[in-house]
Scaffold this active site. Sequence first.
Site, PDB file in Angstrom:
ATOM      1  N   TYR A  49       3.315  -4.646   5.631  1.00  0.00           N
ATOM      2  CA  TYR A  49       2.811  -6.005   5.412  1.00  0.00           C
ATOM      3  C   TYR A  49       3.719  -7.020   6.101  1.00  0.00           C
ATOM      4  CZ  TYR A  49      -0.837  -4.795   2.040  1.00  0.00           C
ATOM      5  OH  TYR A  49      -1.981  -4.311   1.452  1.00  0.00           O
TER       6      TYR A  49
ATOM      7  N   ASP B 167      -9.417  -1.990   4.833  1.00  0.00           N
ATOM      8  CA  ASP B 167      -8.113  -2.530   4.462  1.00  0.00           C
ATOM      9  C   ASP B 167      -7.208  -2.501   5.713  1.00  0.00           C
ATOM     10  OD1 ASP B 167      -6.572  -3.263   1.751  1.00  0.00           O
ATOM     11  OD2 ASP B 167      -5.203  -2.105   2.988  1.00  0.00           O
TER      12      ASP B 167
ATOM     13  N   HIS C 218     -13.495  -1.852  -3.301  1.00  0.00           N
ATOM     14  CA  HIS C 218     -12.570  -1.823  -2.170  1.00  0.00           C
ATOM     15  C   HIS C 218     -12.254  -0.410  -1.692  1.00  0.00           C
ATOM     16  CE1 HIS C 218      -9.562  -3.478   0.474  1.00  0.00           C
ATOM     17  NE2 HIS C 218      -8.626  -2.703  -0.041  1.00  0.00           N
TER      18      HIS C 218
END
Length: 383
Positions: free
Chosen positions: A308, A178, A359
């Site tokens: 982000y 990630d 994930h």
Amino acid sequence: MAAEKFSIHFPQEQLDDLSRRLEQIRWPQQPTDTGWERGTQRDALQALIEYWKNEFDWRRQEAELNRVAHYRCTINGTAIHFIHERGKGPSPLPLILTHGWPDSFLRYQEIIPLLTDPARFGGSPEDAFDVIIPSVPGFGLSAIPAGNGVNNAVVAEIWHQLMTRELGYNRFAAAGGDIGSGVTRYLAQQHPENVTGIHLTDIGILRELMAVDDSSSLTEEERQYGQLARAWIGQEGGYMSLQATRPWTLAYALNDSPVGLASWIMEKFRNWSDCNGNLLSRFNYDQVLTNIMLYWLTGTAGSAANMYYDNAHSLPPIGQIHVPVGVACFPADILLPPRSWASKKLNITRWSKLPRGGHFTAMEEPELYAEDVRAFFRSLRAR
């Protein structure tokens, strides 16, 4: 400032405040036929919250977390938290592991003994690692940066200082998934003289394959990836668009409501893991809530989302990576990368297809993950 050892402990006042908030929830009304396709399903969230209120014991989880060695140091003005556990073997290889969102350093909690003391689990002591697991700035126990612009490349530079200046490792290995995959790749690209090799569980979302109009230059695998990525972004990418454009609008809700924060994180653990829609088939409530508590007690849901924005607006292009790269593909992970594309950008020396897992890799399948890490770095240790 030299690294200082510490134990995790949050004041009882914070726990009491949380208890009061969990007693005063205003639940939204949902039509009776509403499922997960529209977001977090209320009955599932209510079950988690009931456990949080009546059975979850933070002090017990706190004591469990304190079984490993936690440290803090200040790098470039930001206090950085990290775990540092020494390996038990003739020549442990230093390994820095970087987590992502919406997890935390807890992503790697269960694999610490598997990597530091493989002989205890039937492996070879020659595969031992010194394990370093930092918290990304603005996530959990690392401080919130004073300014903006702390993207994957900036964090990679902080990690380089942590490993070389603070801990004295001139050569080391790195791994992540990630956000942790991005940080790890920048670390390898910026400092190949220090990085022995990198192990990844993804290589990010390949937007250049989504944007190609003339697909004649792509392999069939790459074309399929582009189609799947466009569909996934359209269906699942709302969180990413919001955090990459208006993170602080979202932050007020997540920082003020523990139920809102739990909903935001729980949905991702359910949708992104290899659980076939049954969260409890992969995680227990204690795991999910301990991770949520790290965001809640530190007030870092907004600063984590803000990364982000920084990655979307200030991250420089990454060049070719020449150090050896291992990629472990867990079948239920997000957008499994096409090997043909990855081989053009990365010096891939190991490509593994794992039989199960999603994930949250090392949380879901710690033994599979640890064995793949050990196998990849085994041939690189002599270098």
